[in-house]
Design a protein around this motif. Structure first.
Motif, PDB file in Angstrom:
ATOM      1  N   ALA A   1       0.686  -1.117   0.075  1.00 18.90           N
ATOM      2  CA  ALA A   1       0.062  -0.127   0.143  1.00 18.90           C
ATOM      3  C   ALA A   1       0.854   1.239  -0.089  1.00 18.90           C
ATOM      4  N   LEU A   2       1.957   1.339   0.757  1.00 13.23           N
ATOM      5  CA  LEU A   2       2.934   2.428   0.824  1.00 13.23           C
ATOM      6  C   LEU A   2       3.328   2.721  -0.494  1.00 13.23           C
ATOM      7  N   VAL A   3       3.853   1.660  -1.275  1.00 13.56           N
ATOM      8  CA  VAL A   3       4.523   1.915  -2.624  1.00 13.56           C
ATOM      9  C   VAL A   3       3.553   2.325  -3.580  1.00 13.56           C
ATOM     10  N   LEU A   4       2.347   1.709  -3.665  1.00 16.59           N
ATOM     11  CA  LEU A   4       1.046   2.308  -4.243  1.00 16.59           C
ATOM     12  C   LEU A   4       1.006   3.526  -3.965  1.00 16.59           C
TER      13      LEU A   4
ATOM     14  N   VAL B   1      -5.100  -7.651  -2.346  1.00 21.62           N
ATOM     15  CA  VAL B   1      -6.099  -6.807  -2.429  1.00 21.62           C
ATOM     16  C   VAL B   1      -6.222  -5.930  -1.164  1.00 21.62           C
ATOM     17  N   LEU B   2      -5.551  -6.145   0.024  1.00 17.17           N
ATOM     18  CA  LEU B   2      -5.438  -5.336   0.935  1.00 17.17           C
ATOM     19  C   LEU B   2      -4.407  -4.111   0.536  1.00 17.17           C
TER      20      LEU B   2
ATOM     21  N   LEU C   1      -3.815  -2.846  -2.620  1.00 14.84           N
ATOM     22  CA  LEU C   1      -4.500  -2.196  -3.585  1.00 14.84           C
ATOM     23  C   LEU C   1      -5.541  -1.214  -2.898  1.00 14.84           C
ATOM     24  N   ASN C   2      -6.209  -1.847  -1.956  1.00 13.91           N
ATOM     25  CA  ASN C   2      -7.447  -1.215  -1.554  1.00 13.91           C
ATOM     26  C   ASN C   2      -6.741   0.184  -0.735  1.00 13.91           C
ATOM     27  N   VAL C   3      -6.230  -0.173   0.243  1.00 17.87           N
ATOM     28  CA  VAL C   3      -5.634   0.651   1.207  1.00 17.87           C
ATOM     29  C   VAL C   3      -4.657   1.749   0.511  1.00 17.87           C
ATOM     30  N   GLY C   4      -4.108   1.196  -0.507  1.00 19.39           N
ATOM     31  CA  GLY C   4      -3.067   2.108  -1.448  1.00 19.39           C
ATOM     32  C   GLY C   4      -3.774   3.025  -2.196  1.00 19.39           C
ATOM     33  N   ALA C   5      -5.061   2.991  -2.457  1.00 22.77           N
ATOM     34  CA  ALA C   5      -5.923   3.833  -3.227  1.00 22.77           C
ATOM     35  C   ALA C   5      -6.239   4.979  -2.205  1.00 22.77           C
ATOM     36  N   TYR C   6      -6.554   4.698  -0.963  1.00 24.61           N
ATOM     37  CA  TYR C   6      -6.878   5.849  -0.122  1.00 24.61           C
ATOM     38  C   TYR C   6      -5.707   6.550   0.238  1.00 24.61           C
ATOM     39  N   ALA C   7      -4.321   5.961   0.633  1.00 24.59           N
ATOM     40  CA  ALA C   7      -3.331   6.447   0.930  1.00 24.59           C
ATOM     41  C   ALA C   7      -2.870   7.427  -0.062  1.00 24.59           C
TER      42      ALA C   7
ATOM     43  N   ASN D   1      -3.728   5.573  10.616  1.00 21.95           N
ATOM     44  CA  ASN D   1      -5.054   5.342  10.847  1.00 21.95           C
ATOM     45  C   ASN D   1      -5.275   4.240   9.740  1.00 21.95           C
ATOM     46  N   LEU D   2      -4.629   4.417   8.514  1.00 21.18           N
ATOM     47  CA  LEU D   2      -4.836   3.352   7.399  1.00 21.18           C
ATOM     48  C   LEU D   2      -4.491   2.153   7.902  1.00 21.18           C
TER      49      LEU D   2
END
Length: 219
Positions: free
Chosen positions: A29-32, A90-91, A93-99, A147-148
């Motif tokens: 998620a951090l990279v994305l 999926v975790l 990709l999903n959290v990465g979009a918000y981050a 938080n994310l």
């Protein structure tokens, strides 16, 4: 297993899987987040469109459906993923979009004077971003990133639906074998809370350290 210590050991094994999912999902998620967040600020329209499409798609669809799609539908296209791979993907990709929106907003919040100072020092766009803008923006991002990360931790419970032996899955096994609901679910409730506290502590510690070194970054 003949006693509660054996069942507790089963839940702790699931906790290790949960931690693994959290760490690997957060890393992805951090990279994305940085790729897509900075992509939305790109000068190139195609990159902005791709970044926006990724962000809007994964923010606008259900993570539960995304998980089932990755695990059950992608194999029909020749992309077979293990339960762990599907869960992490999926975790992340999903959290990465918000981050990614956090990254974009933090970078844009840096004052114009900082950009003008970089220009005065004849710093290129990448040099300015790397040495001046991002270090300041990171301090703004950290609380929301924390938080994310906690949301990602809690979201790992969904992967039990594709037979990953995380805490929730193991708690259900204990419940089915013992007929006791209170013990397994109270246990995982406490463990989730403790893991969330560790994440919060880590983020606050990093935030304090970055704040101390920030004065040397501003130009």
């Amino acid at each position: 297993m003949t006693d509660w210590s054996g069942y507790l050991n089963l839940i702790l094994q699931g906790a290790m899987v949960t931690v693994q999912l959290t760490v690997m999902g957060a890393a992805l998620a951090l990279v994305l987040a940085f790729v897509a967040g900075l992509g939305r600020l790109s000068r190139f329209g195609a990159i902005r469109c791709l970044a926006t499409a990724y962000i809007e798609f994964f923010r606008g669809t259900s993570g539960f459906v995304q998980l089932f799609f990755a695990y059950f539908v992608l194999p029909l296209a020749g992309v077979a993923l293990s339960p762990l791979q599907a869960g992490v993907l999926v975790l992340g990709l999903n959290v990465g979009a918000y981050a990614a929106e956090v990254v974009r907003g933090a970078v844009q919040s840096i004052g114009r004077e900082q950009h003008e100072a970089c220009n005065a020092l004849n710093l290129g766009r990448w040099q300015s971003m790397r040495h001046v803008i991002l270090p300041q923006a990171l301090l703004i991002m950290l609380p929301t990133f924390g938080n994310l990360a906690i949301e990602l931790l809690k979201g790992t419970s969904v992967v039990s639906m594709i037979s990953i032996f995380d805490m929730t899955f193991q708690a259900n096994i204990v419940r089915s074998q013992t007929g006791n609901t209170l013990m397994p679910f109270t246990t995982i409730l406490v463990i989730y809370f403790m893991l969330a506290l560790i994440i919060s502590w880590g983020v606050r510690t990093l935030e304090r350290r970055l704040a101390r070194g920030l004065d040397g970054v501003r130009v």
